[in-house]
Each structure stands twice: as structure tokens, then as C-alpha cells.
Design a protein around this motif. Structure first.
Motif, short mmCIF file in Angstrom:
data_model
loop_
_atom_site.label_atom_id
_atom_site.label_comp_id
_atom_site.label_asym_id
_atom_site.label_seq_id
_atom_site.Cartn_x
_atom_site.Cartn_y
_atom_site.Cartn_z
N SER A 65 0.58 -1.32 -0.27
CA SER A 65 -0.35 0.12 -0.44
C SER A 65 0.86 0.91 -0.34
N TRP B 44 0.46 6.24 0.40
CA TRP B 44 -0.34 6.94 1.16
C TRP B 44 -0.46 8.23 -0.16
N VAL C 239 -1.85 12.00 0.82
CA VAL C 239 -1.75 13.25 1.55
C VAL C 239 -2.11 14.54 0.30
N MET D 253 4.85 12.03 6.80
CA MET D 253 3.85 10.34 6.92
C MET D 253 5.42 9.67 6.47
N ALA E 75 4.30 7.34 1.34
CA ALA E 75 3.30 9.10 1.09
C ALA E 75 3.37 9.62 -0.04
N ASN F 281 -4.30 4.60 0.31
CA ASN F 281 -5.14 5.27 1.35
C ASN F 281 -5.19 6.81 1.23
N LEU G 199 -5.51 9.94 3.03
CA LEU G 199 -5.73 10.16 3.86
C LEU G 199 -5.76 12.56 3.67
N GLN H 130 -2.38 3.28 10.86
CA GLN H 130 -2.39 2.10 10.17
C GLN H 130 -3.97 1.25 10.66
N ALA I 286 -6.51 2.24 8.50
CA ALA I 286 -6.27 1.73 6.48
C ALA I 286 -6.76 0.15 6.77
#
Length: 825
Positions: free
Chosen positions: A222, A224, A226, A235, A242, A268, A270, A333, A336
């Protein structure tokens, strides 16, 4: 500029949605002209408006104008903008607004040179107060700043000293510099006239993560997303990979960037805790979902609307100490892991299938989406598929290959000075009994028996065994000069005599039911079949160089359709054929039985469809260049960049001609619809069929790298859960492989995310032990996953506007019935 009543100016801007604070005359406002140039939607205003004149200027991006320009910038038409000015008394009915003097286009701000960048980076490394302050405010660690190449100094974006963030593209090329300071006004300033890209580039995240000491990122793990570059740095300081979008104003352009995240299994989101951030998260999620990526949308605090973000959270944790920082990472975490998989409204929750990340070798391709069954091609498959056990993807590929050859070498397109025709090479890959490979051709051939009986009777042949034999099947006439004689003596004159009339019809579809035998023949010393096949895919001109009786073919159009099992293909396709471009001229199509018809299918009425195929062949015969229409041309650049992006290992070698393959498929789709241009629906259909072919190649070749030593080591590592030392590896390889060669193979495995090493403490020197990556081990245990979700193009085409456009008002673009049943299951 004319002075106005400030109340009228305020009222006008209020109508435009720009709320000005009390006071005057110059009041702060969010930039409404170029939001992409600002971070966080310009939450800390960068512009100012003069309430006496209506003039405004953005100190961040440089945009400026009057009240009329503001109205136009905010989406009003020129007429509506003028009416609005009149209604607020800022323009009279009897006067016309004087046309603005055209401004010369400003060149983009220059980029810093390497010397300046080095000075910035050195200045930051020695400025401990600044390093301490950024850690206190945002939790950003020094090693993260170093890994991302951040510096400290001034740039042309501003005069005060700031953090200088280097924005690089997917190739590592510098495209912009963002000057950043926490709690600044504005916080982030980009160089004018230059694009704001993702930060850091998804393609470089592995290198950055390794430099900060994070664990290796497997290609299917995964990442992220942002909002804002500083949040990405925060991050990364938590050892979470990220990538940031510049701000909510840049989201409209994110769809063109979404394909860059295909290497990740899950993303993910965010973004900031405010209305623009939450709206942007939904738009980004839709773009990622359309690329076949699993998406989860997180919200730090659903009750907040003040723009609270991960940098704020980490800054608070820093004040509490290391335990709070660790707790923040654990919380993220957990969020997520517990968040549901995002799906569009109206679509049941499912896990989309990625078309580019390397899946386990046992993963069967997701069924073709609706978009692939467009136009006449879709109608034909829809008619015959219910009455045959053949795989619908194989049926479609065979239909396009047959039509592409039957239409001859007239239509195509140029790239530079090279003409690309419509001949396809197919490898239908399936098990010996259940693949139903031959069944597919049996279902397609009757259509062409009716549409062009001469072609099916004379120009569909088999028996590939040598380059010379293939050339002979499409050879030119052989004319030789014969001396003229009188009374048995040469006169010195010559006449032309036809020794061989050659082949008049230059079309040829080589149908090989045992394609493995063709691959075996190619490995014989002196066999020229591979080189001849490659030349005939590239052009229709080829010749033999034999002394005795040389032959040549010009203007030939050769297509190949071969049936092969996965094991045969892996065994017989040698490294040379994979590396020299032979394999990537083929489309690999995984095929298996679609249904059980113990008594066979019912006869299908093909006459009307065959007449339409005949008409399309006639229309294609008079065409030459087939270009994109405007809508397809707008789609192609982003898709071209995605298709030409390299894929590691053997999979990359056998799928390395994605862009020309897609163009050939799109052209054939267009020709079948009697269209002289490739429309957007044809291009989307070709992209979806290519997605299936890519996944088929991935199914066959899996994570093989094409390096014999690396592949053997990977197999051994998978069988050794305890891991292996280099000594163990030498034993597995028979003790005859040099250590340098093993090191090269291990480096290749590590770079591809397939293996990783750990240091073990011993009584003496630390030992190095290698393991297959955790992802690989997990995939081997899980085995073949269930096929759920929608592919990229099928989701796009299932929306009412796109689907209707691709269908042209008919029902031909819907997927065959068994595909819907498989998805439902």
C-alpha cells in the motif's frame, strides 16, 4: 482605474462567492484564478482585492485583473459578467468595456541549477534551529528531508528564506520548486508557469524509502496519498510511504496521473479535514478505482472542518513524546485496515483488479469489460458466444485478427516514416483439453466463409517451419533476363521472362494449432523463421539471401494465430526470443472453456452479420491512413505514457510493444465499424483488450525475470521458508556459478521486489540471509484469487454517458452473459 462605491464592489464579489473581510481598501481573498498554483486550496489567502476599484492581484501565482476578469475567472460568461457589473453599478448600459490589451505570454520561471540546489541542501544540513523547528511543528525528520533532497534558501518564488522542495517527474527530471514555510502566508509558493507534480514521484518512492531506512516496499503493497508536500514528508517520517497531491485545486488533473499508482495494490487517501479535502478525496478515489486500484478513504476527524491534517496530528504527537508518535502511526495503520474498500455510488463493494501490478502466477485475468465489445465486433461476439464453449476473449481476439488480415495492407497509420498495418500475431494460451483454443477459430471462420470465401479457402494456411517457406507463401513474381539468340548465337539483347508468377494475394493468416512446435523449430541453428516473422510484423517487405534461388516479398500482410499451453510457452520460449522482440510482437490471450454445452450449441444466423463484415472489408480496401478523431486524440497522450512505461522482468520484455499493439487493435475496431477514423469508443475497446492480454502474459510468465540464475534462485527461495545464505545458493546452483553472477541475480530480485535480505547476528561476522518477499510467500499460500470487481474500462464505460457513446445506441457493447455471471459469483 475608475473608483467605485466600495459597497457595490463588495456586493459583486459576494455574488461571485468571494467573501471580503471588513476594512479596506486592499483586502485578502483566496485566489480564484489559478488554484493549482497554491497549496491546500489557498486556505491562507494569497490574493488581495481593492474594494475601491475592483482590481485584484494574487501574490502567489501572479494572476490579476479587474472585476470583469474576476467574474470570468469564476466561470461567468462574458455576457453574464458584463450584466453582473451593470447590476451592481460598476458598468453603464451605454458604455462598452474596453477590450483588454493582450498581454504577452510570460515564459516560465527558470529552474535552479545543480549548484544552487547543492547550496540549499548544504544550508539546511547546517541549520539546526530550522531542523528542530520543522520537527516540532510537523514531525518531519532530518533524514526524510535529506532523502527527498529538500534545501533551505531563497528562490524566485519569494524573497524570504524557506524550505525548497524539489518537484521531480517520473524520470527524476526537475519540473518545479516549491518554497515552503510552516504557518507562512502563503505556506507554499511554486515557480510561476511550471506544473505542480506529485511529490515525491510514485516511481521514486522506493529509493526515498530505502534512504530513510524504511522497510522495502513490495510492488503490491500500500501507499498513502495526502494533501500538500509537507504532509508527505510527515508521513514518510512515520515510515509510511506517502505521495502528495499539491492541493485540492489540482484534483481535476489527477485523473491523468492516477495510472502512476498502479504498482500499488492499495492506496489509502488521507486528505485534510475540510470540505474541499473531503470532496477531493472522493474525486481521487474515483480516478484510482477506474485504474483498478483498491482504495480506502480515511478521515482523521470527521467532526472537524478547519483543515486539520496529518502534519498537525504529528506535531501534536511530537509534543507528547516518542510514545505518542508511535501511537499515531499505529492509529493510522489501524484506520487503514478497518476502513471499507471505496466503490462508486451504485456499485457494490468489491476489490478492483489491477492490470499492471505483478500478480501471482496462478491469477487468471479478470474477464473482459463491457467496453471491449463495441460496434460490429461486439455484436458478432454477442451473437456467437452463447452457442460455443470458446472463451469470449479468444473469440474477440480471433475476430479482430481475421478481419485485420482480410482487409489487406491498405489501411493503417504512420509513425514517423514507418507504416503500421492491421496484421496481428496472437498466441491463444490455454490447457490442452479445457482451453477450447481450436473451438474459437471454428466459431469465427464461418463468418469469413460468407464474407470472403477466397480468403478463408486460399489465404488461411498452416505449417510454419522456416523463414524461406514463409516468404515463399507471399512471394513476388520472379522475372529473369534471358539473352536473345539468332542461329544459336547471342545477339547481345535480353528479354524478360517470368520464371515464377508469385502470389498475387499478399494476405496470409498462418493458423498454427501446435504453436509450441513452431517455437522449437526456431531454435534450430540457421533457422531464419524468427527474424522473418519479426520483419513481417514490422513491414510487408522481406527477402531471402540464398544464392541458388533468392525470393522476396513486398507489400505482404502476414498474421499469425497459434495455440499453445502455458507450460509449453514457458518451456519453449527461450530468453533470446523474449529479449529480441519476437515475443512482444504477439498478443497473449488466456483462454478456457466458458460454459458446458454437452450437446453443442444451436446454429447461429450469421448471414446478416457476414454481409456487414463484407461491407466493412470493402470500405477498408479504399482507406489508407486511419487517424484518431478529436476525442480519441485527447485520450491518447496519457494512455501512451502509461503504455510505454516499462515493466520489470520477463513480463516487461514480452509486453514491450503495448502502444503500437493498442493502435492496431483500435484501428481494426474502427474499420469493422466502416469508420475512417478511430473514435474514443474504439480506443477504449482496444485498451480493455490490451489489459486482458497484459494480464494473460502475467498469468503465463508471472514473476519470471528472464534471467536464468535469478529465476532459479527465486524458485529455491520460495521452497526455503527459513531463507538461504549465499553458500546455500551456490550449492543449489551446483557450485559452478561465480559469486559475482549470484550477486547480480540477487540485485535483480531485490530491485524487482521479489526477494529481500536480512542481517543475522552471529558470534563473528554478521550473516546475510535471503528470503522470497513476504508478498510472494503470501501469494503462494493463497493461490488463485476469486475474480471480483470491475476492470478499468468496463467501469468507465458503464457510466451512462460513456457507455451510450461506445454502444452507438445499440446493445452490442455489453459483455457476454457468462462474464456477468462470473462477476456475480
Amino acid at each position: 482605474m475608475t473608483n467605485h462605491d466600495s459597497a457595490n464592489v463588495r456586493a459583486l464579489f459576494a455574488d461571485l462567492g468571494v467573501e471580503l473581510p471588513p476594512g479596506g481598501p486592499n483586502l485578502p481573498a483566496r485566489c480564484f484564478a489559478d488554484a493549482e498554483a497554491h497549496q491546500n486550496g489557498d486556505r491562507r489567502p494569497s490574493a488581495s482585492v481593492n474594494v475601491d476599484t475592483g482590481a485584484w492581484i494574487c501574490h502567489g501565482c501572479g494572476a490579476s485583473g479587474g472585476a470583469y476578469d474576476a467574474a470570468v475567472a469564476l466561470g461567468r460568461s462574458p455576457a453574464d459578467a458584463m450584466a453582473l457589473l451593470k447590476r451592481h453599478g460598476l458598468a453603464s448600459d451605454g458604455t462598452r468595456r474596453k477590450a483588454a490589451k493582450p498581454q504577452p505570454e510570460r515564459p516560465p520561471a527558470p529552474l535552479p541549477n545543480e549548484s544552487t540546489i547543492a547550496q540549499w541542501q548544504a544550508a539546511l544540513r547546517t541549520n539546526q534551529p530550522v531542523l528542530d523547528r520543522i520537527y516540532e511543528l510537523k514531525g518531519i525528520k532530518r533524514e526524510v528531508l535529506d532523502a527527498c533532497g529538500v534545501g533551505w534558501g531563497t528562490s524566485r518564488a519569494g524573497t524570504e528564506k524557506r524550505f525548497q522542495l524539489l518537484i521531480r517527474d517520473c524520470n527524476g527530471k526537475l519540473v518545479n520548486v516549491v518554497s515552503y514555510v510552516p504557518n507562512g502566508d502563503p505556506k507554499a509558493l511554486a515557480l510561476k508557469g511550471r506544473p505542480r507534480d506529485l511529490f515525491p514521484a510514485p516511481e521514486t518512492i522506493d529509493g526515498i524509502f530505502s534512504r530513510i531506512g524504511g522497510e522495502p516496499i513490495a510492488s503490491t503493497e500500500s501507499a498513502w496519498i495526502v494533501e500538500g508536500e509537507s504532509d508527505a514528508l510527515s508521513m514518510l517520517s512515520l515510515d509510511l510511504p506517502a505521495i502528495s497531491v499539491p492541493g485540492t485545486g489540482s484534483v481535476k488533473g489527477f485523473r491523468r496521473q492516477a495510472h502512476r499508482f498502479r504498482r500499488f495494490k492499495r492506496v489509502n487517501l488521507l486528505l485534510d479535514c475540510d470540505a474541499p479535502g473531503r470532496k477531493a478525496a472522493e474525486e481521487i478515489a474515483a480516478a484510482l478505482f477506474a485504474e483498478g486500484i483498491e482504495v480506502r478513504v480515511l478521515d482523521l476527524d470527521s467532526s472537524r472542518t478547519d483543515g486539520y491534517d496529518i502534519g498537525d496530528l504529528l506535531g501534536e504527537a511530537v509534543q507528547e513524546g516518542d510514545a505518542a508518535i508511535a501511537a499515531a502511526r499505529t492509529m493510522l495503520q489501524r484506520m487503514a485496515g478497518e476502513a471499507p474498500v471505496w466503490t462508486p455510488r451504485g456499485v457494490p463493494p468489491a476489490t478492483p483488479v489491477s492490470s499492471s501490478s505483478i500478480a501471482p502466477r496462478t491469477s487468471w485475468p479478470a474477464p473482459l469489460g463491457h467496453a471491449a465489445y463495441v460496434g460490429l465486433a461486439g455484436e458478432i461476439i454477442h451473437a456467437i458466444e452463447p452457442e460455443t464453449e470458446a472463451d469470449p476473449a479468444a473469440l474477440l481476439a480471433l475476430l479482430l485478427a481475421a478481419f485485420g488480415n482480410a482487409c489487406g495492407r491498405g489501411p493503417g497509420w504512420y509513425v514517423g516514416g514507418t507504416f503500421h498495418a492491421t496484421n496481428l500475431f496472437l498466441a491463444i494460451v490455454g490447457d490442452t483439453s479445457s482451453g477450447r483454443k481450436g473451438t474459437g477459430w471454428d466459431a469465427i471462420r464461418p463468418i469469413f466463409d460468407l464474407a470472403d470465401a477466397t480468403w478463408t479457402r486460399e489465404r488461411v494456411q498452416s505449417g510454419l517451419s522456416s523463414g524461406e517457406g514463409l516468404i515463399h507463401a507471399v512471394r513476388d513474381a520472379n522475372v529473369k533476363e534471358v539473352p536473345v539468340k539468332e542461329n544459336g548465337r547471342p545477339t547481345g539483347e535480353y528479354i524478360s521472362e517470368i520464371e515464377d508468377v508469385g502470389v498475387q494475394d499478399k494476405r496470409l493468416l498462418a493458423r498454427e494449432g501446435e504453436f509450441a512446435s513452431v517455437l522449437r523449430v526456431m531454435r534450430r541453428d540457421g533457422n531464419t523463421l524468427s527474424a522473418t516473422i519479426r520483419n513481417l510484423w514490422d513491414s510487408g517487405n522481406v527477402r531471402t539471401l540464398t544464392k541458388g534461388k533468392p525470393e522476396a516479398a513486398t507489400g505482404a500482410l502476414v498474421s499469425i494465430v497459434g495455440d499453445v499451453t502455458p507450460d509449453e510457452l514457458r518451456r519453449e520460449l527461450d530468453d533470446t526470443s523474449a529479449a529480441n522482440g519476437f515475443a512482444n510482437r504477439f498478443l497473449f490471450v488466456a483462454a478456457r472453456r466458458s460454459k458446458s454445452l454437452p450437446f453443442g450449441g444451436k446454429p447461429v444466423a450469421l448471414k446478416a452479420l457476414a454481409e456487414r463484415v463484407k461491407l466493412a472489408l470493402k470500405a477498408a480496401s479504399v482507406l489508407t491512413e486511419v487517424e484518431f478523431d478529436a476525442e480519441a486524440r485527447a485520450i491518447w497522450p496519457a494512455e501512451y505514457e502509461r503504455l510505454t512505461r516499462g515493466t520489470p522482468g520477463l513480463l516487461g520484455a514480452v509486453t514491450g510493444r503495448a502502444a503500437p499493439q493498442v493502435r492496431r487493435l483500435a484501428t481494426i475496431y474502427a474499420l469493422m465499424d466502416c469508420s475512417g477514423v478511430v473514435k474514443a469508443s474504439h480506443l477504449r475497446a482496444a485498451l480493455e483488450l490490451w489489459r486482458y492480454c497484459f494480464d494473460s502474459a502475467r498469468y503465463v510468465f508471472g514473476t519470471r525475470l528472464g534471467d536464468n540464475i535469478a529465476d532459479r534462485l527465486l524458485d529455491a527461495l520460495r521452497e526455503a521458508p527459513q531463507g538461504m545464505t549465499r553458500s546455500d545458493m551456490r550449492d543449489v546452483l551446483g557450485g559452478k556459478v561465480p559469486g559475482e553472477r549470484i550477486a547480480t541475480a540477487l540485485e535483480l530480485l531485490a530491485e524487482s521486489g521479489l526477494a529481500e535480505s536480512v542481517r543475522e547476528t552471529t558470534g563473528g561476522r554478521p550473516a546475510e540471509r535471503w528470503h522470497a518477499s513476504a508478498v510472494e510467500e503470501r501469494e503462494e499460500r493463497v493461490g488463485k484469487p476469486q475474480l471480483t470487481g470491475l476492470s478499468y474500462v468496463s467501469y468507465v464505460s458503464s457510466t451512462p454517458s460513456t457507455h451510450a457513446a461506445s454502444r452507438g445506441g445499440s446493445d452490442s457493447s455489453r459483455a457476454p452473459s457468462h462474464v456477468d455471471e462470473e462477476r456475480a459469483a
